[in-house]
Write a protein that holds these residues in place. Sequence first.
Motif, PDB file in Angstrom:
ATOM      1  N   ALA A   1       0.859  -1.191   0.000  1.00  0.00           N
ATOM      2  CA  ALA A   1       0.000   0.000   0.000  1.00  0.00           C
ATOM      3  C   ALA A   1       0.889   1.232   0.000  1.00  0.00           C
ATOM      4  N   ILE A   2       0.481   2.267  -0.745  1.00  0.00           N
ATOM      5  CA  ILE A   2       1.217   3.534  -0.793  1.00  0.00           C
ATOM      6  C   ILE A   2       0.326   4.611  -0.203  1.00  0.00           C
ATOM      7  N   SER A   3       0.866   5.384   0.735  1.00  0.00           N
ATOM      8  CA  SER A   3       0.083   6.414   1.420  1.00  0.00           C
ATOM      9  C   SER A   3      -0.170   7.599   0.494  1.00  0.00           C
TER      10      SER A   3
ATOM     11  N   TYR B   1       5.311   7.402   1.999  1.00  0.00           N
ATOM     12  CA  TYR B   1       5.559   6.093   2.606  1.00  0.00           C
ATOM     13  C   TYR B   1       4.899   4.977   1.795  1.00  0.00           C
ATOM     14  N   MET B   2       5.566   3.837   1.806  1.00  0.00           N
ATOM     15  CA  MET B   2       4.983   2.617   1.255  1.00  0.00           C
ATOM     16  C   MET B   2       5.010   1.566   2.354  1.00  0.00           C
ATOM     17  N   PHE B   3       3.976   0.755   2.428  1.00  0.00           N
ATOM     18  CA  PHE B   3       3.880  -0.291   3.449  1.00  0.00           C
ATOM     19  C   PHE B   3       3.838  -1.650   2.761  1.00  0.00           C
ATOM     20  N   SER B   4       4.510  -2.608   3.374  1.00  0.00           N
ATOM     21  CA  SER B   4       4.545  -3.956   2.800  1.00  0.00           C
ATOM     22  C   SER B   4       4.397  -4.978   3.923  1.00  0.00           C
ATOM     23  N   CYS B   5       3.844  -6.135   3.562  1.00  0.00           N
ATOM     24  CA  CYS B   5       3.730  -7.241   4.516  1.00  0.00           C
ATOM     25  C   CYS B   5       4.009  -8.542   3.788  1.00  0.00           C
ATOM     26  N   GLY B   6       4.415  -9.550   4.549  1.00  0.00           N
ATOM     27  CA  GLY B   6       4.792 -10.801   3.900  1.00  0.00           C
ATOM     28  C   GLY B   6       4.568 -12.014   4.777  1.00  0.00           C
ATOM     29  N   GLU B   7       4.892 -13.156   4.211  1.00  0.00           N
ATOM     30  CA  GLU B   7       4.743 -14.424   4.918  1.00  0.00           C
ATOM     31  C   GLU B   7       5.824 -14.618   5.990  1.00  0.00           C
TER      32      GLU B   7
ATOM     33  N   PHE C   1      -1.030 -11.649   5.352  1.00  0.00           N
ATOM     34  CA  PHE C   1      -1.520 -11.872   3.992  1.00  0.00           C
ATOM     35  C   PHE C   1      -2.143 -10.646   3.337  1.00  0.00           C
ATOM     36  N   CYS C   2      -2.542  -9.657   4.122  1.00  0.00           N
ATOM     37  CA  CYS C   2      -3.204  -8.492   3.516  1.00  0.00           C
ATOM     38  C   CYS C   2      -2.928  -7.251   4.347  1.00  0.00           C
ATOM     39  N   LEU C   3      -3.061  -6.116   3.696  1.00  0.00           N
ATOM     40  CA  LEU C   3      -2.692  -4.849   4.319  1.00  0.00           C
ATOM     41  C   LEU C   3      -3.518  -3.735   3.689  1.00  0.00           C
ATOM     42  N   LYS C   4      -3.991  -2.798   4.511  1.00  0.00           N
ATOM     43  CA  LYS C   4      -4.806  -1.698   3.985  1.00  0.00           C
ATOM     44  C   LYS C   4      -4.576  -0.452   4.839  1.00  0.00           C
ATOM     45  N   LEU C   5      -4.576   0.713   4.197  1.00  0.00           N
ATOM     46  CA  LEU C   5      -4.475   1.986   4.897  1.00  0.00           C
ATOM     47  C   LEU C   5      -5.857   2.582   5.106  1.00  0.00           C
TER      48      LEU C   5
END
Length: 409
Positions: free
Chosen positions: A143-145, A150-156, A182-186
Motif C-alpha cells: 500500500a502507498i500512502s 511512505y509505502m507499506f509492505s507485509c509478507g509471509e 496476507f493483507c494490508l490496507k491503509l
Amino acid sequence: MRSDSSSKIKNQNAVSTSSTSQLSLYRDADFASSSSSGNLLPGQSPLVAPAPTSSSTAITARSASNLEIPTPSWHPSWKIHSVISGHLGWVRSVAFDPGNEFFVTGSADRTIKVWDFAKASVAAPDALKLTLTGHINAVRGLAISPRHPYMFSCGEDKMVKCWDLEYNKVIRQYHGHLSGVFCLKLHPTLDILITGGRDACARVWDMRTKEQIHCLGGHEGTVASILTNGVDPQVVTGGHDSKVKLWDLAAGKVMTTLTHHKKSVRALASHPSEFSFMSAGADNIKKWQGKDGRFIQNFPGHNAVVNAMTCNADGVLVSGGDDGSMRFWDYKTGYQFQAAETVVQPGSLEAEKGIYALAFDETGTRLVTCEADKTIKIWSEDKEASEVNEPIDKKRWRKQCIAEARSRY
C-alpha cells in the motif's frame, strides 16, 4: 293409503342403502381401473388428481412475472495491452502511486519492484526503476500512502514494514503478528494501518508510533482480505472461515458477521463512490450494502477460486481467478459483459495461469494483473469496441435475473 306410503319409504331406503354400498365399493376400488367409462356410476365423471402446488412455487411465478429487469450500462471489452517481466517468482501484490507515475509489485522472490507506469504501459525495457529487498519470504501486501511519502509492505515472514520512498529505506517495522501476514490496507482519513494474517487476527497499528491499537479477533481462520472506509464500518475483513466481519474501529469490536459464503473469502472490493462492497469466494461473488452489511445480490458465473477483485469509477468490476480466468462486470446491475482468460508467457506451464492481484490505475483506464507465470500484464479498453459489435445480451441477462429471483424467493 298408509300401507302404500310405507312400502314406498321402504323401497327408497333400500335404494339409498344399495347406492351407499356401491359408493363405498367404488371408493375402495383402484383409481387406475375406475378411470374407464365402464366402472363409472351414471352421471359420474373420471376423478383427476389435482397437480401439487406449493405457495413458494406460486410466489416464484408471480415474482418472476412482475420482475423489473434492471438495464445494464454498456462497457467496452478489455484486452492485453503490454506484458512486463522481471520477477523470479509468483507476483502476489500490487499498489499504485496516488500520482499515477509509478506502481509497485511484490513477489514470492521476496523483492518489491518499482515500475515506471508510462514505460511499463508500452513494455519499454527500462520500465523497472528500482528493486527493494528486505523481506525474507513472499511479499503478500502493498500500500502507498496518499498523504505521506511512505509505502507499506507485509509478507509471509510475519513482517510489516514502512518504507520511505524518498530514501528507499525501511524506517519502521510493526511487530505483533504470530504468523504470515496476507493483507494490508491503509485507512482513508486516519494515519492508521490494518493488517491481517494467518493468526486469524486483523491488527490495527498507529502508523507513526508503531503501537498496536487493536487486535480484531473473531475469525476462525486466516484473514485474507481487508477493506477500509471513512465512516462506520471503518474496517471490513474476509477470512478463510467463510465469514465477512464489519468492525467498529473505535471500540475494536465486531458490528456484524455475514455468514452467507460457503467457501473462503479471499477478496473484497468497494466502489470508489458508492457505499457498498463486494466479497468473493469460490462459491460466489456477493454484493452488500456498506452501512449494515445487508445482502443486495449475487454475481454468479465466475466458477473459480477468486483471488482478487477491483473496481473503477466507471463501475467496471473485475475478478481474477486461480485458473487464469477473468470476469468483467457492470457493478451497478451485476451484468457480466466479458469473460476473458489470461495467456501464460512462452516457456511457462499451462498450470501457471493464476491471477493473484489486480489493480486499476488512478484514472481507471488501465488494469494491472499480477500472475503465477511471474509476469505483470497491463490491460486496456478495446478502442474498436462499440455497442453495435458488442451489444448487451439482453436474453441471457433476463434469464439470469429470473434465476436470481427464483433462488431468492
